[in-house]
Design a protein around this motif. Sequence first.
Motif, PDB file in Angstrom:
ATOM      1  N   TYR A 129      40.749  48.321  38.859  1.00 33.60           N
ATOM      2  CA  TYR A 129      40.453  47.297  37.743  1.00 33.60           C
ATOM      3  C   TYR A 129      40.996  48.158  36.229  1.00 33.60           C
ATOM      4  CZ  TYR A 129      38.159  45.423  41.520  1.00 33.60           C
ATOM      5  OH  TYR A 129      37.768  44.940  42.706  1.00 33.60           O
ATOM      6  N   PRO A 130      41.399  47.230  35.167  1.00 35.45           N
ATOM      7  CA  PRO A 130      41.608  47.865  34.031  1.00 35.45           C
ATOM      8  C   PRO A 130      40.589  48.673  33.328  1.00 35.45           C
ATOM      9  CG  PRO A 130      41.683  45.756  33.905  1.00 35.45           C
ATOM     10  CD  PRO A 130      41.650  45.966  35.492  1.00 35.45           C
ATOM     11  N   TRP A 131      39.325  48.203  33.843  1.00 33.15           N
ATOM     12  CA  TRP A 131      38.236  48.845  33.340  1.00 33.15           C
ATOM     13  C   TRP A 131      37.518  49.989  34.192  1.00 33.15           C
ATOM     14  CZ3 TRP A 131      38.396  43.728  34.614  1.00 33.15           C
ATOM     15  CH2 TRP A 131      37.955  43.178  35.680  1.00 33.15           C
ATOM     16  N   GLY A 132      38.111  50.163  35.405  1.00 34.60           N
ATOM     17  CA  GLY A 132      37.450  51.065  36.197  1.00 34.60           C
ATOM     18  C   GLY A 132      37.732  50.909  37.868  1.00 34.60           C
ATOM     19  N   ALA A 133      36.663  51.254  38.373  1.00 34.51           N
ATOM     20  CA  ALA A 133      36.858  51.025  40.038  1.00 34.51           C
ATOM     21  C   ALA A 133      36.047  49.899  40.633  1.00 34.51           C
ATOM     22  CB  ALA A 133      36.574  52.571  40.554  1.00 34.51           C
ATOM     23  N   VAL A 134      35.194  49.391  39.711  1.00 35.48           N
ATOM     24  CA  VAL A 134      34.250  48.394  40.329  1.00 35.48           C
ATOM     25  C   VAL A 134      34.454  47.089  39.526  1.00 35.48           C
ATOM     26  CG1 VAL A 134      31.779  47.887  40.934  1.00 35.48           C
ATOM     27  CG2 VAL A 134      32.926  50.351  41.154  1.00 35.48           C
ATOM     28  N   ALA A 135      34.521  45.858  40.139  1.00 38.55           N
ATOM     29  CA  ALA A 135      34.559  44.666  39.804  1.00 38.55           C
ATOM     30  C   ALA A 135      33.345  44.340  38.987  1.00 38.55           C
ATOM     31  CB  ALA A 135      34.887  43.532  40.722  1.00 38.55           C
ATOM     32  N   ALA A 140      35.016  39.518  33.971  1.00 32.24           N
ATOM     33  CA  ALA A 140      35.956  38.550  34.570  1.00 32.24           C
ATOM     34  C   ALA A 140      35.321  37.318  35.201  1.00 32.24           C
ATOM     35  CB  ALA A 140      36.827  39.446  35.468  1.00 32.24           C
ATOM     36  N   ASN A 141      36.000  36.393  35.407  1.00 29.63           N
ATOM     37  CA  ASN A 141      35.440  35.379  36.255  1.00 29.63           C
ATOM     38  C   ASN A 141      36.029  35.376  37.658  1.00 29.63           C
ATOM     39  OD1 ASN A 141      34.984  32.680  37.168  1.00 29.63           O
ATOM     40  ND2 ASN A 141      36.028  31.580  35.723  1.00 29.63           N
ATOM     41  N   TYR A 142      35.030  35.484  38.640  1.00 28.88           N
ATOM     42  CA  TYR A 142      35.914  35.638  39.998  1.00 28.88           C
ATOM     43  C   TYR A 142      34.583  34.880  40.873  1.00 28.88           C
ATOM     44  CZ  TYR A 142      33.352  40.022  40.131  1.00 28.88           C
ATOM     45  OH  TYR A 142      32.470  41.243  39.953  1.00 28.88           O
ATOM     46  N   GLY A 143      35.047  35.156  42.235  1.00 35.03           N
ATOM     47  CA  GLY A 143      34.172  34.571  42.989  1.00 35.03           C
ATOM     48  C   GLY A 143      32.942  35.262  43.776  1.00 35.03           C
ATOM     49  N   ALA A 144      32.473  34.911  44.826  1.00 36.80           N
ATOM     50  CA  ALA A 144      31.385  35.714  45.826  1.00 36.80           C
ATOM     51  C   ALA A 144      32.171  36.801  46.346  1.00 36.80           C
ATOM     52  CB  ALA A 144      30.808  34.824  46.796  1.00 36.80           C
ATOM     53  N   ASP A 145      31.392  37.859  46.887  1.00 36.32           N
ATOM     54  CA  ASP A 145      31.798  39.112  47.651  1.00 36.32           C
ATOM     55  C   ASP A 145      32.941  38.746  48.593  1.00 36.32           C
ATOM     56  OD1 ASP A 145      30.898  40.592  45.273  1.00 36.32           O
ATOM     57  OD2 ASP A 145      28.923  41.118  46.550  1.00 36.32           O
ATOM     58  N   VAL A 153      27.398  34.537  38.060  1.00 35.77           N
ATOM     59  CA  VAL A 153      26.548  35.677  37.887  1.00 35.77           C
ATOM     60  C   VAL A 153      26.728  36.359  36.534  1.00 35.77           C
ATOM     61  CG1 VAL A 153      26.127  37.933  38.847  1.00 35.77           C
ATOM     62  CG2 VAL A 153      27.003  36.228  40.367  1.00 35.77           C
ATOM     63  N   GLY A 154      25.566  36.620  35.695  1.00 33.67           N
ATOM     64  CA  GLY A 154      25.506  37.137  34.472  1.00 33.67           C
ATOM     65  C   GLY A 154      26.464  36.516  33.442  1.00 33.67           C
ATOM     66  N   ARG A 155      27.340  37.083  32.922  1.00 35.25           N
ATOM     67  CA  ARG A 155      28.265  36.388  31.864  1.00 35.25           C
ATOM     68  C   ARG A 155      29.409  35.450  32.542  1.00 35.25           C
ATOM     69  NH1 ARG A 155      31.319  39.900  27.109  1.00 35.25           N
ATOM     70  NH2 ARG A 155      32.402  38.491  25.991  1.00 35.25           N
ATOM     71  N   ASP A 156      29.403  35.750  33.742  1.00 30.23           N
ATOM     72  CA  ASP A 156      30.525  34.817  34.389  1.00 30.23           C
ATOM     73  C   ASP A 156      29.264  33.488  35.018  1.00 30.23           C
ATOM     74  OD1 ASP A 156      31.976  33.354  36.160  1.00 30.23           O
ATOM     75  OD2 ASP A 156      32.131  34.879  37.582  1.00 30.23           O
ATOM     76  N   LYS A 157      29.428  32.488  34.046  1.00 24.02           N
ATOM     77  CA  LYS A 157      28.495  31.377  34.243  1.00 24.02           C
ATOM     78  C   LYS A 157      29.269  29.999  35.040  1.00 24.02           C
ATOM     79  CE  LYS A 157      28.643  30.221  29.454  1.00 24.02           C
ATOM     80  NZ  LYS A 157      28.072  30.044  28.195  1.00 24.02           N
ATOM     81  N   TRP A 158      30.205  30.318  35.274  1.00 25.39           N
ATOM     82  CA  TRP A 158      31.449  29.236  35.545  1.00 25.39           C
ATOM     83  C   TRP A 158      31.503  29.545  37.077  1.00 25.39           C
ATOM     84  CZ3 TRP A 158      32.242  32.087  31.489  1.00 25.39           C
ATOM     85  CH2 TRP A 158      32.026  31.620  30.310  1.00 25.39           C
ATOM     86  N   LEU A 159      31.319  27.998  38.173  1.00 25.36           N
ATOM     87  CA  LEU A 159      31.896  27.868  39.340  1.00 25.36           C
ATOM     88  C   LEU A 159      33.235  27.911  39.392  1.00 25.36           C
ATOM     89  CD1 LEU A 159      28.598  26.279  40.797  1.00 25.36           C
ATOM     90  CD2 LEU A 159      29.310  28.914  40.893  1.00 25.36           C
ATOM     91  N   GLY A 160      33.951  27.114  38.395  1.00 24.79           N
ATOM     92  CA  GLY A 160      35.151  26.757  38.301  1.00 24.79           C
ATOM     93  C   GLY A 160      36.055  27.690  37.437  1.00 24.79           C
ATOM     94  N   ASP A 233      41.513  34.488  41.038  1.00 20.32           N
ATOM     95  CA  ASP A 233      40.990  33.490  40.395  1.00 20.32           C
ATOM     96  C   ASP A 233      39.542  33.258  40.378  1.00 20.32           C
ATOM     97  OD1 ASP A 233      40.364  32.082  42.703  1.00 20.32           O
ATOM     98  OD2 ASP A 233      42.082  31.092  43.193  1.00 20.32           O
ATOM     99  N   TRP A 234      38.772  32.210  39.993  1.00 17.80           N
ATOM    100  CA  TRP A 234      37.640  32.065  39.841  1.00 17.80           C
ATOM    101  C   TRP A 234      37.121  32.044  41.244  1.00 17.80           C
ATOM    102  CZ3 TRP A 234      36.604  27.731  42.662  1.00 17.80           C
ATOM    103  CH2 TRP A 234      37.392  26.588  42.625  1.00 17.80           C
ATOM    104  N   GLY A 235      37.654  31.701  42.536  1.00 14.52           N
ATOM    105  CA  GLY A 235      36.907  31.679  43.437  1.00 14.52           C
ATOM    106  C   GLY A 235      37.392  32.770  44.583  1.00 14.52           C
ATOM    107  N   ASP A 236      37.917  33.748  44.230  1.00 14.85           N
ATOM    108  CA  ASP A 236      38.599  34.692  44.855  1.00 14.85           C
ATOM    109  C   ASP A 236      37.509  35.936  45.023  1.00 14.85           C
ATOM    110  OD1 ASP A 236      41.022  33.863  45.764  1.00 14.85           O
ATOM    111  OD2 ASP A 236      42.157  34.642  44.039  1.00 14.85           O
ATOM    112  N   PRO A 237      37.363  36.669  46.132  1.00 15.37           N
ATOM    113  CA  PRO A 237      36.581  37.998  45.945  1.00 15.37           C
ATOM    114  C   PRO A 237      36.944  38.878  45.233  1.00 15.37           C
ATOM    115  CG  PRO A 237      37.818  37.667  48.122  1.00 15.37           C
ATOM    116  CD  PRO A 237      38.185  36.517  47.310  1.00 15.37           C
TER     117      PRO A 237
END
Length: 272
Positions: A129-135, A140-145, A153-160, A233-237
């Motif tokens: 990832y551009p910020w390092g080795a761990v998402a 970023a806005n993404y999905g479950a693991d 989760v945290g700053r990512d408060k959107w399900l879409g 995207d918002w739903g991707d692991p």
Amino acid sequence: MGTPDSEEGRSEVEGPVKKITIRQFAAGKYDVTRGQWEVFVNATHRPVVTGCAFSGFEDASRKAWDANPDASWQHLGFPQDKTHPAVCLTWDDAQDYVKWLSQKTGHTYRLLTEAEWEFSARAGSNTPYPWGAVASHELANYGADSGWVGAAVGRDKWLGTSPVGSFPPNAFGLYDMQGNVLQYVEDSFSPTVAQIPSDGSAYKEDVVLHMTGRLTFMNGKKSSESRMVRGGDWGDPPLMLRSGFRNWAPGRGFTLQNYRSGGVEFRVARDL
């Protein structure tokens, strides 16, 4: 361009690592927003077409990737406003938008090539990832693991989708290169990075595919029948947000002309 064999989550389509020369170009700071798309629709009297996969449609009889026949860029199963990226658009929609924008402004607009996209997403980094080795949902806005479902989760408060620019930009000042929505690029499908032109231009060969392993379902199709999409995207692991992760559209059961997804749209590039 590409990922090393040692990178977690790497698949065969992400290699081999290849040196690409990128010419100067301008890239959109944000994905095209719903508000910007609405201006185009009103200016061109473009009809609204329904039928959209991953639209947030909740029905136990359907899978997430099945098309919701009632959904469109105006009507989704998750909330949006004009600051969110425009989704449920086809490859042809993206092409028509950049042509209209070119005519309107007198500049040459287009989609990024796949090589330009990866260069822009990495922003000088060589980590997954551009910020390092761990998402991180703080970045970023993404999905479950696992699975394909939105996660708040945290700053990512959107399900879409989230408003563009809701997360910090990368080192090039570009927002949402990872997560929020997948982005169409100009290239046709290519089985490996080896086919990507070394000059950073788009891969546009129209060849019959002969794939192996999990991609045998594409055998007999032409490379131009699929286009690359990048970024996750918002739903991707999280593994699908990696800068080197390669993905493509349409999904199974769709054509490039009728594939619309609540997780796919585009950003623009401009020739300099």
